[in-house]
Scaffold this motif. Structure first.
Motif, PDB file in Angstrom:
ATOM      1  N   ALA A   1       0.921  -1.126   0.131  1.00  0.00           N
ATOM      2  CA  ALA A   1      -0.047  -0.046   0.136  1.00  0.00           C
ATOM      3  C   ALA A   1       0.809   1.051   0.046  1.00  0.00           C
ATOM      4  CB  ALA A   1      -0.915  -0.062   1.355  1.00  0.00           C
ATOM      5  N   ASP A   2       2.204   0.978   0.763  1.00  0.00           N
ATOM      6  CA  ASP A   2       2.849   2.493   0.784  1.00  0.00           C
ATOM      7  C   ASP A   2       4.390   2.248   0.344  1.00  0.00           C
ATOM      8  OD1 ASP A   2       3.823   2.083   4.532  1.00  0.00           O
ATOM      9  OD2 ASP A   2       3.524   0.643   2.849  1.00  0.00           O
ATOM     10  N   GLY A   3       4.453   1.201  -0.368  1.00  0.00           N
ATOM     11  CA  GLY A   3       5.777   1.064  -1.052  1.00  0.00           C
ATOM     12  C   GLY A   3       5.877  -0.370  -1.719  1.00  0.00           C
ATOM     13  N   ILE A   4       7.054  -0.651  -1.996  1.00  0.00           N
ATOM     14  CA  ILE A   4       7.387  -1.953  -2.818  1.00  0.00           C
ATOM     15  C   ILE A   4       8.364  -2.900  -1.887  1.00  0.00           C
ATOM     16  CG2 ILE A   4       8.050  -2.754  -4.927  1.00  0.00           C
ATOM     17  CD1 ILE A   4       7.493  -0.211  -6.218  1.00  0.00           C
ATOM     18  N   ARG A   5       8.360  -4.119  -1.868  1.00  0.00           N
ATOM     19  CA  ARG A   5       9.078  -4.861  -1.186  1.00  0.00           C
ATOM     20  C   ARG A   5       9.731  -5.843  -2.307  1.00  0.00           C
ATOM     21  NH1 ARG A   5      12.275  -6.236   3.302  1.00  0.00           N
ATOM     22  NH2 ARG A   5      12.452  -8.475   3.369  1.00  0.00           N
ATOM     23  N   LEU A   6      11.268  -5.917  -2.160  1.00  0.00           N
ATOM     24  CA  LEU A   6      12.201  -6.657  -3.068  1.00  0.00           C
ATOM     25  C   LEU A   6      12.603  -7.690  -2.329  1.00  0.00           C
ATOM     26  CD1 LEU A   6      13.284  -3.396  -4.810  1.00  0.00           C
ATOM     27  CD2 LEU A   6      11.902  -5.409  -5.966  1.00  0.00           C
ATOM     28  N   THR A   7      12.800  -8.919  -2.921  1.00  0.00           N
ATOM     29  CA  THR A   7      13.562  -9.828  -2.177  1.00  0.00           C
ATOM     30  C   THR A   7      14.199 -10.812  -3.259  1.00  0.00           C
ATOM     31  OG1 THR A   7      11.361 -11.206  -2.392  1.00  0.00           O
ATOM     32  CG2 THR A   7      11.973 -10.101   0.026  1.00  0.00           C
ATOM     33  N   PRO A   8      15.259 -11.387  -2.938  1.00  0.00           N
ATOM     34  CA  PRO A   8      16.030 -12.080  -3.704  1.00  0.00           C
ATOM     35  C   PRO A   8      15.349 -13.205  -4.254  1.00  0.00           C
ATOM     36  CG  PRO A   8      17.270 -11.782  -1.764  1.00  0.00           C
ATOM     37  CD  PRO A   8      16.086 -11.423  -1.709  1.00  0.00           C
ATOM     38  N   THR A   9      15.494 -13.695  -5.457  1.00  0.00           N
ATOM     39  CA  THR A   9      14.842 -14.841  -6.151  1.00  0.00           C
ATOM     40  C   THR A   9      15.699 -16.173  -6.004  1.00  0.00           C
ATOM     41  OG1 THR A   9      15.700 -14.041  -8.409  1.00  0.00           O
ATOM     42  CG2 THR A   9      13.246 -13.714  -7.878  1.00  0.00           C
ATOM     43  N   GLY A  10      17.216 -15.721  -5.949  1.00  0.00           N
ATOM     44  CA  GLY A  10      18.106 -17.020  -5.741  1.00  0.00           C
ATOM     45  C   GLY A  10      18.460 -17.217  -4.470  1.00  0.00           C
ATOM     46  N   ASP A  11      19.591 -18.040  -4.260  1.00  0.00           N
ATOM     47  CA  ASP A  11      20.307 -18.036  -2.931  1.00  0.00           C
ATOM     48  C   ASP A  11      21.736 -17.666  -3.073  1.00  0.00           C
ATOM     49  OD1 ASP A  11      18.731 -21.404  -2.602  1.00  0.00           O
ATOM     50  OD2 ASP A  11      18.304 -19.452  -1.353  1.00  0.00           O
ATOM     51  N   GLY A  12      21.995 -17.280  -1.854  1.00  0.00           N
ATOM     52  CA  GLY A  12      23.537 -16.997  -1.752  1.00  0.00           C
ATOM     53  C   GLY A  12      23.570 -15.307  -1.884  1.00  0.00           C
ATOM     54  N   PRO A  13      25.078 -15.125  -1.648  1.00  0.00           N
ATOM     55  CA  PRO A  13      25.347 -13.353  -1.478  1.00  0.00           C
ATOM     56  C   PRO A  13      25.218 -12.849  -2.764  1.00  0.00           C
ATOM     57  CG  PRO A  13      27.132 -15.093  -0.512  1.00  0.00           C
ATOM     58  CD  PRO A  13      26.246 -16.103  -1.309  1.00  0.00           C
ATOM     59  N   ALA A  14      25.586 -13.553  -3.792  1.00  0.00           N
ATOM     60  CA  ALA A  14      25.189 -12.616  -5.255  1.00  0.00           C
ATOM     61  C   ALA A  14      23.856 -12.379  -5.370  1.00  0.00           C
ATOM     62  CB  ALA A  14      25.986 -13.487  -6.295  1.00  0.00           C
ATOM     63  N   ALA A  15      23.051 -13.166  -5.205  1.00  0.00           N
ATOM     64  CA  ALA A  15      21.537 -12.946  -5.227  1.00  0.00           C
ATOM     65  C   ALA A  15      21.035 -11.659  -4.270  1.00  0.00           C
ATOM     66  CB  ALA A  15      20.636 -14.257  -4.901  1.00  0.00           C
ATOM     67  N   LEU A  16      21.786 -11.577  -3.178  1.00  0.00           N
ATOM     68  CA  LEU A  16      21.667 -10.398  -2.467  1.00  0.00           C
ATOM     69  C   LEU A  16      22.062  -9.304  -2.848  1.00  0.00           C
ATOM     70  CD1 LEU A  16      22.395 -12.339   1.256  1.00  0.00           C
ATOM     71  CD2 LEU A  16      20.235 -11.226   0.622  1.00  0.00           C
ATOM     72  N   ILE A  17      23.364  -9.047  -3.234  1.00  0.00           N
ATOM     73  CA  ILE A  17      23.825  -7.829  -3.949  1.00  0.00           C
ATOM     74  C   ILE A  17      22.900  -7.369  -5.049  1.00  0.00           C
ATOM     75  CG2 ILE A  17      25.674  -7.112  -5.224  1.00  0.00           C
ATOM     76  CD1 ILE A  17      27.675  -9.147  -3.612  1.00  0.00           C
TER      77      ILE A  17
END
Lengths: 358, 358
Positions: free
Chosen positions: B303-319
């Motif tokens: 409602a007040d924003g956008i949530r983004l999460t990695p689709t894969g595992d591991g550090p590269a996905a977080l970056i």
């Protein structure tokens, strides 16, 4: 340069409607016209004679809708917007507010559009006057605003029988300096001079400039030579629009190639091949890092790029590294430095696409 | 509006040097001047009389250095650059190439700067002519380029004894339409008309427009009223410069507040307080996501924003999630939507700063 000009209004040209013969109306109202005269004809009566009108509701919200629809039809490209004001480039190439569509000096159920081809209209009118024994130049004029100055002035939309530009290049001044970069848009100056005797209530739609010896034998290239091409237009988009385009480009990095050390004004995602070797500003990487200020990421300058690694532990630090890598890529792009980003489990390497800054 | 104008050159004004009395030189060369005349005086002779010259080497690389130094001194703000051409805003507020600095019609060891205060110079000259028994208006003119049109025209830098703008607002046309937004910059049109009899080799630095009944009793506000203020200037920066500014802003998000749904053209990091409630375009979030195309990150509209999460595992996905979050913030900023980024161990939440899009 000439010795004395006269600027003379033509009174008595009545209301103009579609199909009217302007050459006839003009010569009837001004039997005193003479060879060598320059006629400055307000584009509105040309549009009226050519039937370049669009029907709209006299009032109500549908009127504004109809006006917007007409504007869209006349618009090749939106240049800038602010509030109710829209600056557009017309199909002819003119940049003006509301594509020159005019509600004044016409009944409330119509709007007047610009002539479709003002140079052609000028040629046609010059020919019609020639048929009546007159060798005169014709300028079709309209009122326009300016980017950095308040108030409006009349300029030329079309011309026949006179060169749009008077080229002083190559001449010498009294000191022996060769004049350069001095092309005067004389048809615009003639249009401005004529406006001074016309007023704005429509009763003097044509004025004559007498004493300016500029007629040519043919029709000449017209006013089209006054329209800046895209390559030489430094103001093709309003500042706000261009800035938003820069932000949008940051969302979709990497940047296409630029000339020199600066971003180009053209559409950033046109995929055009590089124009040639890129001259990268040697201090660009340093400036980009300074733009960012304090980073939470550790950065190391490489010969051909920049390496970024998290300073803390844990997933949040990795995410932060990714965000700061993208910030840095935008800052570098602003300096004309393009990068690819290579992500691994330890961090991000930004590689200069066009080689290291020199 | 008037019945007939004459534009008359004044011949025989010789070379002007510092300290010369222009009123004296003009009246000597043109004893035929009469009350009501409008004198259009080329700014160059005003500058020469006022000693507004700078000494430079006659040639060699030091000449260009000196020219650049002079340009810097005359520049309040750079508006746009391309190759050798620099468009700047002078201290007066005029936007013109090279701040109006001129190398023509002067010996090679000097450059001519614009008058320091052209309106004051106009008032002084009008007073000098009044002392000689003449009630005339004075316009100080110079040659300028235009944003979207090739070629140059003369415009007014200073004026005294005449209003810069002729206001047609409130008048009615024959159809009973009230004329609006029609303020004619008559001093610019008069300057243009005068140029037609002047030429560019310096021998006719003053021309007279006779028959235009516009003199006022006082000096009037001068040409300063023609200078657009920053708030109404849609082209305060060249397109390329503004675009680079947008990229730079992406590097340093969040964006300062904007009016309407569009980025403003002013300096993005000036910290100015919001102008008022922000009108956010309802489709902005959707447009921003479309700008990005395929994301490697999972996005959820809140409602007040956008949530983004990695689709894969591991550090590269977080970056990668961090980088894409920043891309999205830039795309939203381009649509006028400001965000804060909150990073946690699972992903990034972008929160709309000014409330949800309406």
């Amino acid at each position: 340069m000439t010795d004395r000009l006269e600027v003379l209004p033509i009174h008595g040209i009545g209301e103009v409607t579609a199909g009217d013969d302007l050459a006839e109306m003009i010569t009837s109202a001004a039997p005193w016209l003479a060879d060598g005269d320059i006629l400055v004809v307000t584009s509105k009566i040309v549009s009226k004679a050519e039937g370049r009108l669009v029907e709209v509701p006299a009032d109500g919200p549908e009127r504004e809708e109809a006006r917007q629809h007409a504007l869209a039809g006349e618009t090749a490209r939106v240049v800038a917007r602010r509030g109710p004001t829209t600056i557009v480039q017309t199909h002819h190439g003119f940049v003006m507010a509301a594509a020159g569509i005019d509600a004044s000096n016409v009944d409330k159920t119509h709007l007047v559009l610009l002539p479709e081809d003002p140079d052609a209209s000028a040629r046609e009118l010059r020919a019609g006057l020639r048929d009546r024994g007159l060798d005169v130049a014709v300028i079709i004029s309209d009122t326009m605003g300016r980017a950095w100055r308040n108030g409006l002035t009349d300029v030329a939309l079309g011309a026949a029988g006179i060169e749009a530009l008077l080229d002083h290049r190559g001449k010498l001044d009294p000191y022996g300096n060769e004049l350069s970069l001095t092309q005067m848009a004389v048809v615009d100056e003639l249009a401005a001079a004529a406006e001074l005797v016309k007023g704005k209530t429509g009763r003097v739609p044509v004025a004559v400039v007498r004493g300016y010896p500029a007629l040519i034998t043919g029709d000449g290239p017209g006013v089209s030579v006054l329209i800046r091409d895209a390559a030489s237009d430094m103001f093709g988009l309003g500042t706000a629009e261009a800035r938003a385009e820069g932000l949008r480009a940051a969302a979709t990095l990497p940047e296409p190639p630029h000339t020199g050390g600066r971003s180009r004004g053209e559409t950033p995602l046109d995929g055009a091949p590089p124009a040639g070797p890129l001259a990268v500003d040697p201090a660009a990487a340093a400036r980009a890092l300074r733009t960012l200020g304090d980073l939470l990421t550790s950065s190391v300058l490489l010969a051909d790029g920049i390496r970024l690694t998290p300073t803390g532990d844990g997933p949040a630090a990795l995410i932060r590294t990714g965000a700061e890598a993208h910030r840095l890529r935008a800052a570098l792009a602003a300096e004309g430095v393009r990068t690819e980003a290579v992500i691994d489990d330890e961090g991000v390497t930004l590689i200069y696409i066009d080689g290291a800054p020199e």
